[in-house]
Design a protein around this motif. Structure first.
Motif, PDB file in Angstrom:
ATOM      1  N   TYR A   1      -6.353  18.046  -4.036  1.00 47.60           N
ATOM      2  CA  TYR A   1      -4.990  18.538  -4.264  1.00 47.60           C
ATOM      3  C   TYR A   1      -5.010  20.043  -4.007  1.00 47.60           C
ATOM      4  CZ  TYR A   1      -6.862  19.927  -8.873  1.00 47.60           C
ATOM      5  OH  TYR A   1      -7.612  20.480  -9.885  1.00 47.60           O
ATOM      6  N   ARG A   2      -3.937  20.554  -3.411  1.00 50.39           N
ATOM      7  CA  ARG A   2      -3.851  21.990  -3.112  1.00 50.39           C
ATOM      8  C   ARG A   2      -2.987  22.719  -4.131  1.00 50.39           C
ATOM      9  NH1 ARG A   2      -5.375  23.256   2.484  1.00 50.39           N
ATOM     10  NH2 ARG A   2      -6.153  21.357   3.469  1.00 50.39           N
ATOM     11  N   GLU A   3      -2.031  22.049  -4.691  1.00 50.93           N
ATOM     12  CA  GLU A   3      -1.174  22.605  -5.746  1.00 50.93           C
ATOM     13  C   GLU A   3      -1.188  21.643  -6.919  1.00 50.93           C
ATOM     14  OE1 GLU A   3       0.122  25.513  -5.416  1.00 50.93           O
ATOM     15  OE2 GLU A   3      -0.229  25.805  -3.268  1.00 50.93           O
ATOM     16  N   LYS A   4      -1.071  22.184  -8.126  1.00 49.91           N
ATOM     17  CA  LYS A   4      -1.165  21.321  -9.311  1.00 49.91           C
ATOM     18  C   LYS A   4      -0.039  20.286  -9.344  1.00 49.91           C
ATOM     19  CE  LYS A   4       1.261  24.214 -12.784  1.00 49.91           C
ATOM     20  NZ  LYS A   4       1.912  25.168 -11.866  1.00 49.91           N
ATOM     21  N   GLU A   5       1.100  20.604  -8.710  1.00 47.79           N
ATOM     22  CA  GLU A   5       2.219  19.669  -8.703  1.00 47.79           C
ATOM     23  C   GLU A   5       1.892  18.376  -7.936  1.00 47.79           C
ATOM     24  OE1 GLU A   5       3.522  23.525  -9.896  1.00 47.79           O
ATOM     25  OE2 GLU A   5       2.455  22.916  -8.068  1.00 47.79           O
ATOM     26  N   GLU A   6       0.870  18.402  -7.067  1.00 47.09           N
ATOM     27  CA  GLU A   6       0.474  17.205  -6.314  1.00 47.09           C
ATOM     28  C   GLU A   6      -0.317  16.220  -7.174  1.00 47.09           C
ATOM     29  OE1 GLU A   6      -1.161  17.970  -2.236  1.00 47.09           O
ATOM     30  OE2 GLU A   6      -1.186  20.042  -2.959  1.00 47.09           O
ATOM     31  N   ILE A   7      -0.841  16.680  -8.297  1.00 47.02           N
ATOM     32  CA  ILE A   7      -1.805  15.883  -9.059  1.00 47.02           C
ATOM     33  C   ILE A   7      -1.225  14.542  -9.526  1.00 47.02           C
ATOM     34  CG2 ILE A   7      -3.191  15.826 -11.186  1.00 47.02           C
ATOM     35  CD1 ILE A   7      -3.602  18.892 -10.767  1.00 47.02           C
ATOM     36  N   PRO A   8      -0.063  14.508 -10.192  1.00 43.55           N
ATOM     37  CA  PRO A   8       0.423  13.206 -10.697  1.00 43.55           C
ATOM     38  C   PRO A   8       0.623  12.169  -9.592  1.00 43.55           C
ATOM     39  CG  PRO A   8       1.609  15.011 -11.727  1.00 43.55           C
ATOM     40  CD  PRO A   8       0.806  15.622 -10.625  1.00 43.55           C
ATOM     41  N   GLU A   9       1.161  12.592  -8.450  1.00 42.26           N
ATOM     42  CA  GLU A   9       1.399  11.650  -7.358  1.00 42.26           C
ATOM     43  C   GLU A   9       0.086  11.099  -6.800  1.00 42.26           C
ATOM     44  OE1 GLU A   9       3.499  11.577  -2.925  1.00 42.26           O
ATOM     45  OE2 GLU A   9       3.743  13.311  -4.251  1.00 42.26           O
ATOM     46  N   LEU A  10      -0.920  11.970  -6.637  1.00 42.35           N
ATOM     47  CA  LEU A  10      -2.216  11.523  -6.118  1.00 42.35           C
ATOM     48  C   LEU A  10      -2.908  10.583  -7.105  1.00 42.35           C
ATOM     49  CD1 LEU A  10      -3.507  14.870  -4.566  1.00 42.35           C
ATOM     50  CD2 LEU A  10      -3.004  12.751  -3.315  1.00 42.35           C
ATOM     51  N   VAL A  11      -2.843  10.904  -8.382  1.00 42.60           N
ATOM     52  CA  VAL A  11      -3.467  10.054  -9.399  1.00 42.60           C
ATOM     53  C   VAL A  11      -2.835   8.667  -9.372  1.00 42.60           C
ATOM     54  CG1 VAL A  11      -3.790   9.679 -11.876  1.00 42.60           C
ATOM     55  CG2 VAL A  11      -4.154  11.961 -10.897  1.00 42.60           C
ATOM     56  N   LYS A  12      -1.504   8.627  -9.358  1.00 39.22           N
ATOM     57  CA  LYS A  12      -0.817   7.331  -9.366  1.00 39.22           C
ATOM     58  C   LYS A  12      -1.159   6.519  -8.106  1.00 39.22           C
ATOM     59  CE  LYS A  12       3.717   5.252 -10.127  1.00 39.22           C
ATOM     60  NZ  LYS A  12       3.479   4.159  -9.152  1.00 39.22           N
ATOM     61  N   PHE A  13      -1.160   7.187  -6.947  1.00 36.88           N
ATOM     62  CA  PHE A  13      -1.428   6.492  -5.691  1.00 36.88           C
ATOM     63  C   PHE A  13      -2.821   5.861  -5.696  1.00 36.88           C
ATOM     64  CE2 PHE A  13      -3.192   6.367  -1.411  1.00 36.88           C
ATOM     65  CZ  PHE A  13      -2.220   5.654  -0.729  1.00 36.88           C
ATOM     66  N   TYR A  14      -3.834   6.618  -6.104  1.00 34.84           N
ATOM     67  CA  TYR A  14      -5.198   6.086  -6.018  1.00 34.84           C
ATOM     68  C   TYR A  14      -5.541   5.141  -7.167  1.00 34.84           C
ATOM     69  CZ  TYR A  14      -6.098   8.868  -1.930  1.00 34.84           C
ATOM     70  OH  TYR A  14      -6.049   9.376  -0.656  1.00 34.84           O
ATOM     71  N   LEU A  15      -4.797   5.202  -8.265  1.00 34.94           N
ATOM     72  CA  LEU A  15      -4.966   4.171  -9.290  1.00 34.94           C
ATOM     73  C   LEU A  15      -4.374   2.846  -8.808  1.00 34.94           C
ATOM     74  CD1 LEU A  15      -4.176   6.056 -12.633  1.00 34.94           C
ATOM     75  CD2 LEU A  15      -6.399   5.173 -11.880  1.00 34.94           C
ATOM     76  N   ASP A  16      -3.348   2.937  -7.962  1.00 43.27           N
ATOM     77  CA  ASP A  16      -2.684   1.728  -7.456  1.00 43.27           C
ATOM     78  C   ASP A  16      -3.403   1.125  -6.256  1.00 43.27           C
ATOM     79  OD1 ASP A  16      -0.757   1.975  -9.379  1.00 43.27           O
ATOM     80  OD2 ASP A  16       0.724   2.949  -8.078  1.00 43.27           O
ATOM     81  N   HIS A  17      -4.327   1.851  -5.649  1.00 43.02           N
ATOM     82  CA  HIS A  17      -5.001   1.379  -4.441  1.00 43.02           C
ATOM     83  C   HIS A  17      -6.508   1.339  -4.670  1.00 43.02           C
ATOM     84  CE1 HIS A  17      -1.056   2.646  -2.932  1.00 43.02           C
ATOM     85  NE2 HIS A  17      -1.258   1.816  -1.902  1.00 43.02           N
ATOM     86  N   ASP A  18      -6.937   0.295  -5.369  1.00 44.89           N
ATOM     87  CA  ASP A  18      -8.335   0.151  -5.757  1.00 44.89           C
ATOM     88  C   ASP A  18      -9.277   0.116  -4.552  1.00 44.89           C
ATOM     89  OD1 ASP A  18      -7.425   0.036  -8.294  1.00 44.89           O
ATOM     90  OD2 ASP A  18      -7.869  -2.082  -8.634  1.00 44.89           O
ATOM     91  N   THR A  19      -8.937  -0.694  -3.545  1.00 47.39           N
ATOM     92  CA  THR A  19      -9.846  -0.872  -2.410  1.00 47.39           C
ATOM     93  C   THR A  19     -10.047   0.437  -1.664  1.00 47.39           C
ATOM     94  OG1 THR A  19      -9.138  -3.173  -2.164  1.00 47.39           O
ATOM     95  CG2 THR A  19     -10.249  -2.149  -0.278  1.00 47.39           C
ATOM     96  N   LEU A  20      -8.955   1.143  -1.394  1.00 45.24           N
ATOM     97  CA  LEU A  20      -9.047   2.428  -0.689  1.00 45.24           C
ATOM     98  C   LEU A  20      -9.872   3.419  -1.513  1.00 45.24           C
ATOM     99  CD1 LEU A  20      -8.261   4.381   1.579  1.00 45.24           C
ATOM    100  CD2 LEU A  20      -6.112   4.827   0.326  1.00 45.24           C
ATOM    101  N   ARG A  21      -9.612   3.435  -2.805  1.00 49.18           N
ATOM    102  CA  ARG A  21     -10.333   4.366  -3.685  1.00 49.18           C
ATOM    103  C   ARG A  21     -11.838   4.099  -3.635  1.00 49.18           C
ATOM    104  NH1 ARG A  21      -8.256   2.810  -8.243  1.00 49.18           N
ATOM    105  NH2 ARG A  21     -10.117   1.767  -9.045  1.00 49.18           N
ATOM    106  N   ARG A  22     -12.226   2.829  -3.649  1.00 49.58           N
ATOM    107  CA  ARG A  22     -13.648   2.491  -3.642  1.00 49.58           C
ATOM    108  C   ARG A  22     -14.292   2.817  -2.290  1.00 49.58           C
ATOM    109  NH1 ARG A  22     -11.763  -2.382  -6.613  1.00 49.58           N
ATOM    110  NH2 ARG A  22     -12.204  -1.986  -8.819  1.00 49.58           N
ATOM    111  N   LYS A  23     -13.553   2.614  -1.206  1.00 54.49           N
ATOM    112  CA  LYS A  23     -14.105   2.932   0.116  1.00 54.49           C
ATOM    113  C   LYS A  23     -14.342   4.437   0.269  1.00 54.49           C
ATOM    114  CE  LYS A  23     -12.455  -1.037   2.800  1.00 54.49           C
ATOM    115  NZ  LYS A  23     -11.570  -1.506   3.908  1.00 54.49           N
ATOM    116  N   ILE A  24     -13.406   5.221  -0.210  1.00 56.62           N
ATOM    117  CA  ILE A  24     -13.579   6.685  -0.154  1.00 56.62           C
ATOM    118  C   ILE A  24     -14.810   7.088  -0.961  1.00 56.62           C
ATOM    119  CG2 ILE A  24     -12.583   8.889  -0.910  1.00 56.62           C
ATOM    120  CD1 ILE A  24      -9.817   7.664  -0.191  1.00 56.62           C
TER     121      ILE A  24
END
Length: 577
Positions: free
Chosen positions: A524-547
């Motif tokens: 994240y580059r700005e703190k305002e991006e944090i909630p959106e990124l957290v929600k996205f990667y909690l919702d995408h288990d497979t992508l998160r594990r591959k990364i």
């Protein structure tokens, strides 16, 4: 007087046991009541100049030796010695009254105050020997040549004879000669680690041994000023027995501010490396006397290279942090003692609350200035400055009397305080963005004063025994880098992927060189991006594990401490072989 002397420089002499009189030749002479209650005349009654010419013809001072003159007398022999050598001369004198009498002779005060002479007066035999050792170390353990002033020795044999015996024994040992040996002649290096029992010590040992090098540790207390006689004696024994290709420490720990250890290693032509893993500008200003052509500085943050070069260091190399897979690795749930602490997102770190409070108290910062400390910390957190000194040198802080009156060590401590206050503010701002997700926070008690009930706050974790287990039970491991690292990477960026887990970290410029952002690591580059990124990667288990998997492969291939130690050894061999 360049000395550690108990004497004063007054000219009032105790004539009950000493007489200064004039010879037939008009020269000053000295008589002293020795320890055997006999009067001893120090120089010829007739012609002292002739006596000194005879002395000068018959004393053959070897090259590259420190001279120890046992007995000052009225300083005549000292003057003759100084005509023959440009190396240090140590004057050992038992009687403070004799030292005062010598100051009556023209020119003696000037030579005693000169940079070449070191006076050891009235310190007792053991104290004098320790001071001689300290001065010898200061000048790189050069061999000693003893010049005896016979009347002084006859006056106080119980003082001078033990010193003579010890110095002659040391002279026969010729330690300096034993420590001149070839370096980097074999693939397997001998590395002497000054082990401060600080972070990275075990990782360096593990990595060195994995590469097949021989590594030996000499343990020190982390905060010790270690160039003391007992440490140096231990170090010399290890140097003689182990014959290291180079000496290694972190953050210059183990080196004294006076540069004694640096002078010793430089004279013996033993290379030494200091790997900085914290802000060097809060440390190295204490060690400006440690500049040496045999010193290499390794920096975990390449942005500091210009700062270190400006201080006078030449051998500088960027060497980022890494990880040790003996400590950080994937752990199956059934084998994880912390499996019951499974969570969606966590942050592990110090709140800095207690550190700031303790620093304020230790520095005795007045209560009325605590608000100013917080204000400057916030200004530094919001700035792009790398060093706190840059913001303190600007208005309005540059005009503040309280700040301007700080010098040397206190100023550096104040800069560290501001850095910690800024990190507290910066860390809190980012962690607060995790409130909607019931984040788990593991750290010190200070978090309870900063955060509300939206968080699950738990106790600190041991880096070596608990942290990998905890990373393994978090779906997202969150990272906020300290304000001392504007573009650099902290330990967590390597440790979390090594544990096989997903990391969300703040963007730093040096990440670009180490990972494929978006593919192996998410920023994240700005703190305002944090909630959106957290929600996205909690919702995408497979992508998160591959990364996480790709990040682990990158770490195993390029970012282990064995990679870093190999790079360090290659650099040392290239520059010092």
């Amino acid at each position: 007087m360049n000395s550690n002397s108990g004497s004063n420089s007054g000219n009032i002499l105790d004539e009950s046991n000493m007489r200064v009189f004039t010879n037939q030749s008009g020269e000053k002479n000295l008589q002293l009541l020795g320890e055997k209650e006999k009067w001893i005349t120090f120089y010829s009654h007739r012609d002292i100049s002739r006596e000194l010419r005879f002395f000068s013809r018959n004393v053959d001072i070897p090259e590259n030796h420190i001279i120890v003159l046992l007995g000052l007398g009225l300083g005549y022999h000292l003057k003759e010695i100084l005509k023959k050598t440009s190396l240090p001369v140590i004057i050992v004198e038992v009687d403070e009254e004799v030292a005062k009498a010598a100051l009556l002779i023209d020119g003696v005060a000037d030579v005693l105050n000169g940079p070449q002479t070191h006076s050891v007066v009235g310190m007792g035999a053991e104290g004098s020997l320790k001071e001689i050792s300290r001065i010898q170390l200061r000048h790189g353990l050069k061999d000693i040549f003893v010049v005896k002033h016979p009347p002084s020795i006859r006056s106080f044999p119980s003082f001078y004879h033990p010193i003579i015996a010890r110095l002659e024994k040391a002279s026969r040992a010729r330690i300096g000669s034993q420590l001149r040996y070839g370096k980097f002649e074999h693939e397997r290096l001998n590395i002497l680690l000054i082990n401060s029992q600080y972070l990275l010590m075990q990782e360096i040992v593990n990595a060195s041994e994995a590469l097949g090098h021989h590594i030996k540790s000499i343990i020190i207390e982390r905060k010790a000023e270690v160039a003391r006689n007992e440490f140096v004696e231990k170090l010399l024994r290890v140097l003689i027995e182990f014959k290291p290709d180079f000496v290694l420490t972190t953050n210059h720990l183990g080196f004294d501010r006076e540069g004694i250890l640096t002078d010793l290693l430089t004279t013996l032509e033993i290379p030494f490396a200091s790997w900085y893993v914290d802000s060097p500008m809060l440390i190295i200003k204490h060690y400006e006397r440690n500049i040496s052509p045999y010193c290499a500085i390794f920096l975990w943050d390449e942005d500091y290279i210009s700062d270190i070069r400006a201080l006078g260091f030449d051998n500088i190399h960027y060497l980022p942090l890494a990880t040790d897979t003996h400590i950080f690795r994937p752990v199956a749930k059934r084998k994880n003692p912390l499996s019951s602490q499974a969570n969606q997102i966590s942050f592990v770190g110090n709140s800095m609350v207690n550190k700031v409070r303790q620093k304020l108290d230790r520095m005795k910062i007045p209560v009325e200035y605590e608000g100013m400390v917080e204000e400057i910390g916030r200004a530094f957190a919001d700035s792009t400055f790398r060093n706190v000194s840059e913001i303190l040198d600007k208005r309005p802080y540059s005009e503040h009397t309280f700040i301007n009156e700080m010098h040397d060590g206190k100023r550096i401590d104040f800069e560290a305080l501001i850095m910690w206050q800024a990190t507290l503010i910066h860390r809190l701002r980012n962690v607060e963005m995790l409130a909607p997700f019931g984040a788990v926070i593991r750290g010190d008690q200070g978090w309870h004063t900063l955060l509300n009930g939206s968080y699950q706050i738990g106790p600190e974790l041991s880096y070596y025994s608990d942290l990998s287990f905890f990373y393994n039970v978090s779906e997202i491991n969150f990272n906020v880098t300290s304000t001392q690292m504007r573009n650099a990477i902290n330990q967590r960026v390597f440790d979390v992927p090594a544990s096989g887990r997903f990391l969300l970290t703040d963007y730093k410029g040096q990440l670009e060189e180490l990972f494929a952002i978006g593919d192996e690591i998410i920023c994240y580059r700005e703190k305002e991006e944090i909630p959106e990124l957290v929600k996205f990667y909690l919702d995408h288990d497979t992508l998160r594990r591959k990364i996480a998997e790709r990040g682990r492969r990158r770490v195993l291939n390029e970012h282990l401490y064995s990679h870093r130690v190999k790079e360090m050894c290659d650099y040392m061999k290239k520059h010092f072989a």
